[in-house]
Structure formats: structure tokens, C-alpha cells
Design a protein around this motif. Structure first.
Motif, short mmCIF file in Angstrom:
data_model
loop_
_atom_site.label_atom_id
_atom_site.label_comp_id
_atom_site.label_asym_id
_atom_site.label_seq_id
_atom_site.Cartn_x
_atom_site.Cartn_y
_atom_site.Cartn_z
N ASP A 178 11.40 -2.74 -14.53
CA ASP A 178 11.27 -4.05 -13.88
C ASP A 178 10.52 -5.05 -14.76
OD1 ASP A 178 12.04 -2.15 -12.01
OD2 ASP A 178 11.08 -3.18 -10.34
N GLY A 179 11.13 -6.20 -14.99
CA GLY A 179 10.45 -7.29 -15.71
C GLY A 179 10.49 -7.18 -17.23
N ILE A 180 11.13 -6.18 -17.78
CA ILE A 180 11.18 -6.08 -19.25
C ILE A 180 12.16 -7.12 -19.82
CG2 ILE A 180 11.95 -4.61 -21.17
CD1 ILE A 180 10.63 -2.28 -19.84
N ARG A 181 11.64 -7.92 -20.78
CA ARG A 181 12.49 -8.94 -21.42
C ARG A 181 13.30 -8.28 -22.53
NH1 ARG A 181 11.72 -14.31 -20.38
NH2 ARG A 181 12.46 -14.84 -22.45
N LEU A 182 14.39 -7.69 -22.11
CA LEU A 182 15.14 -6.80 -23.00
C LEU A 182 15.79 -7.54 -24.16
CD1 LEU A 182 15.99 -3.90 -23.48
CD2 LEU A 182 17.85 -4.21 -21.84
N THR A 183 16.35 -8.71 -23.90
CA THR A 183 17.04 -9.40 -25.01
C THR A 183 16.05 -9.79 -26.11
OG1 THR A 183 16.93 -11.47 -23.77
CG2 THR A 183 18.99 -10.27 -23.65
N ASP A 184 14.83 -10.21 -25.73
CA ASP A 184 13.80 -10.54 -26.74
C ASP A 184 13.48 -9.34 -27.62
OD1 ASP A 184 13.63 -13.03 -25.73
OD2 ASP A 184 11.59 -12.86 -24.91
N GLN A 185 13.27 -8.20 -26.95
CA GLN A 185 12.88 -7.00 -27.71
C GLN A 185 13.99 -6.56 -28.66
OE1 GLN A 185 10.64 -3.94 -25.95
NE2 GLN A 185 9.84 -5.19 -24.29
N ILE A 186 15.22 -6.63 -28.18
CA ILE A 186 16.35 -6.20 -29.02
C ILE A 186 16.55 -7.17 -30.17
CG2 ILE A 186 18.87 -5.98 -29.02
CD1 ILE A 186 18.53 -4.66 -26.23
N SER A 187 16.45 -8.47 -29.87
CA SER A 187 16.65 -9.44 -30.92
C SER A 187 15.57 -9.37 -32.00
CB SER A 187 16.78 -10.75 -30.23
OG SER A 187 16.44 -11.71 -30.40
N GLN A 188 14.35 -9.05 -31.59
CA GLN A 188 13.29 -8.88 -32.59
C GLN A 188 13.59 -7.72 -33.54
OE1 GLN A 188 9.47 -8.45 -30.66
NE2 GLN A 188 9.53 -10.59 -30.00
N VAL A 189 14.04 -6.61 -32.99
CA VAL A 189 14.30 -5.43 -33.82
C VAL A 189 15.45 -5.67 -34.79
CG1 VAL A 189 15.11 -3.03 -33.74
CG2 VAL A 189 13.29 -3.81 -32.19
N PHE A 190 16.52 -6.31 -34.32
CA PHE A 190 17.70 -6.47 -35.17
C PHE A 190 17.70 -7.81 -35.93
CE2 PHE A 190 18.95 -3.23 -32.13
CZ PHE A 190 19.47 -2.26 -32.98
N GLY A 191 16.81 -8.71 -35.54
CA GLY A 191 16.72 -9.99 -36.24
C GLY A 191 17.89 -10.93 -35.99
#
Ligand SMILES: [Zn+2]
Length: 321
Positions: free
Chosen positions: A98-111
Motif C-alpha cells: 500500500d502506498g508504494i510509488r512503484l513507477t518512481d522506484q522502477i524509473s530510478q533503477v532503469f534510468g
């Protein structure tokens, strides 16, 4: 040799309740050039699941050899996401999402930018572009797997409502029925999802006769019972399994009848692991649809099965990008 254009490949990530998949997809052709699958470490919670998926995504990128050409990530999540589609609202199957900003985290990892939707919407897009729903103007895609969901294509567009449209699994079709993952009773998902069939199979085994197909298939071991066991037992004439599936697919048919009345689709596509047992499903679903569909709805839509072999969600995730 035709040079690759940079926009046609996307990394696709599919977060399922029991399985994770990552692949690099050519969004013009639907070709998947590297596919990495893992089991969801559900009991270890959201962070472990995310780390497993990020590693799978990196492996897929590397194996595809297309690293420099992948400019976007598309993400399918097995549960509701926020209206702006950046944040997970909830997972019924894995804790702490709940509440995890998933797109931010993924975009940070893959740039690179990441785009997300729930799994049923992603699968509906996949099926509409590449599979059984091609050319449909109004299509309802219903996914029956670990959970149950739907994606709606209305007037040639994915319909999201205010964020939660398509929560077909949580339409109540049997008031006072079994408890659902959402806490209520008698939802479609509480009757015909993978987890519901496994639950009913286990309950049946406790009262099964000494010799029955259900007992033989699991060698008397409760932990061996899954939706697949119940379906196979039914094929072998097991009376308990038949009763479970009769109730399950009648519930599904009532849900379908309601949705058809609401949206008048031209195409209805069934996908997800449970629907791969087409023989058993249709044996119960067809008579129940005859009973519960509004007379005017009969013959107005075609019922199809997914044509993408379980890849519809991953392909749809790529299309989100
Ligand atoms: Zn529910």
C-alpha cells in the motif's frame, strides 16, 4: 538490414500474485525478445518482490541485447493502482504494497520513464492489440487467475473510471457466500479464482470418500491441492470437484451476465490460468450463461478465449509504455 527505430522496444514488467515476468517487447509486432520468469516471494512481502522483479528486469534487458534502444518501462501490477497510475493502492496477495510509488522506484533503477496500470487493464490492452479482441469496439476482458479482474475497452478506449473501474472480481454474485480477499462475502473472486478453488478443494478433501479422484490426485495431502487439482478431479468424474466448479462458474456467469447488461460489449474475452481449462469451464459456464443472460443480450457478443498464452499481461504492460 533495416535499422531499429528507437521507439519500438519497451521493457515490460508483470507483477502477479504468484508469478513475476519481465521481458523486452517489440510493441509493433508483440514479439518478446527476452523473457525472465520468477515466483513471487509473496510471504516475504513487497520489498522482496520488488527486488526480485528489478533483478529479473535487468536480466531481461541484458539478454535482449537491446539495452540502448529501450526508452520506457511498462508495468502491470496485480492489484489496484492510483488514479495517476504511479502508486500501488493495495495487493490482496502480497503484504505491505500500500502506498508504494512503484513507477518512481522502477524509473530510478532503469534510468528511463515507467508507466503502470493494473494487471487486468494491461491484459485487456494486450488482448485488444495482439489477441482475441483485435478489432473490437467494445470489449470486456475478464481475467480469472490467482485473483479475478476485468479490463474494459469502451468506444475503442480503455475505460478506467475514476481509477478502480473493472474490479469485476468484487462484484457480489452470491450474498452470504464465501469470504472474499476484500473482506466481504460472495464476490466473483471468492467463488472462481485460483485461491477460491484451492480453498474449496482443501475443504472437500477433509470430507472426501476414501477413494476419490480428488484424494488420489493429491495423494491425500492438503498442501498438494490447487485449482488445477480440482479441475483435473472434475475431468475424472469427482462429484465434489464438480460441485465446486458448478458453484464457481455459475458465479462467474452471473457476473458476466451483469457486466454484459451494463456495457453491451461486442466481444468478451476470457483469460487467466483458470480459463485455460476451457473444456471444464464451458461445461458449467455455457448453461449458466443461458440461464442468467438477459434474453436481449444473447447472441449480441462473441465469447472468446485469450489467444496470447498467458503473455497478454506482459504485452499489455509494454503497450502502456
Ligand atoms: Zn471481494
Amino acid at each position: 538490414m533495416i535499422p531499429h527505430t528507437s521507439k519500438k522496444h519497451a521493457l515490460a514488467l508483470d507483477f502477479g500474485g504468484t508469478k513475476l515476468a519481465a521481458g523486452v517487447v517489440n510493441i509493433e509486432t508483440g514479439e518478446i525478445s527476452a523473457l525472465v520468469r520468477k515466483s513471487t516471494p509473496a510471504e516475504q512481502g513487497a520489498q522482496a518482490t520488488l527486488q526480485t522483479m528489478l533483478a529479473a528486469g535487468q536480466e531481461a534487458v541484458k539478454r535482449s541485447g537491446l539495452e540502448s534502444q529501450i526508452l520506457r518501462v511498462g508495468v502491470s501490477f496485480g492489484g489496484p493502482v492510483s488514479k495517476d497510475r504511479t502508486t500501488v493502492l493495495h495487493s490482496h496477495h502480497v503484504a505491505d504494497w500500500d502506498g508504494i510509488r512503484l513507477t518512481d522506484q522502477i524509473s530510478q533503477v532503469f534510468g528511463i520513464p515507467a508507466y503502470m496500470d493494473n494487471d487486468a487493464n494491461a491484459a485487456a490492452l494486450g488482448e485488444w492489440h495482439f489477441g482475441a479482441g483485435k478489432g473490437a469496439e467494445n470489449m470486456v476482458y475478464i481475467q480469472v487467475s490467482t485473483g479475478v479482474g476485468a479490463g474494459l475497452i469502451l468506444n475503442g478506449q480503455l475505460f478506467r473510471g475514476s481509477a478502480l473501474a473493472g474490479e469485476f472480481g468484487h462484484i457480489i454474485v452470491q450474498p452470504g457466500g464465501p469470504r472474499c480477499a476484500c473482506g466481504r462475502f460472495g464476490c466473483v473472486e471468492s467463488l472462481c479464482s485460483g485461491w477460491a478453488l484451492a480453498r474449496d478443494g482443501k475443504a472437500a478433501l477433509r470430507e472426501a470418500p476414501l477413494h476419490s479422484p480428488l484424494r488420489e490426485l493429491c495423494a491425500g495431502d492438503l498442501d498438494q491441492i490447487s485449482a488445477k487439482t480440482v479441475i483435473e478431479a472434475c475431468r475424472r468424474g469427482d462429484a465434489q470437484a464438480e460441485a465446486i466448479l458448478q458453484r464457481a462458474f455459475t458465479g462467474l456467469a452471473i457476473g458476466i451476465a451483469n457486466v454484459v447488461s451494463l456495457f453491451d460489449p461486442d466481444t468478451l474475452v476470457l483469460g487467466g490460468g483458470v480459463t485455460r481449462a476451457q473444456d471444464v469451464l464451458l461445461r458449467f459456464l455455457e448453461p449458466a450463461l443461458q440461464e442468467y443472460l438477459h434474453p436481449l443480450s444473447k447472441g449480441r457478443f462473441v465469447l472468446k478465449f485469450s489467444e496470447l498464452n498467458g503473455m497478454e499481461t506482459l504485452l499489455g504492460a509494454a503497450l502502456l509504455a
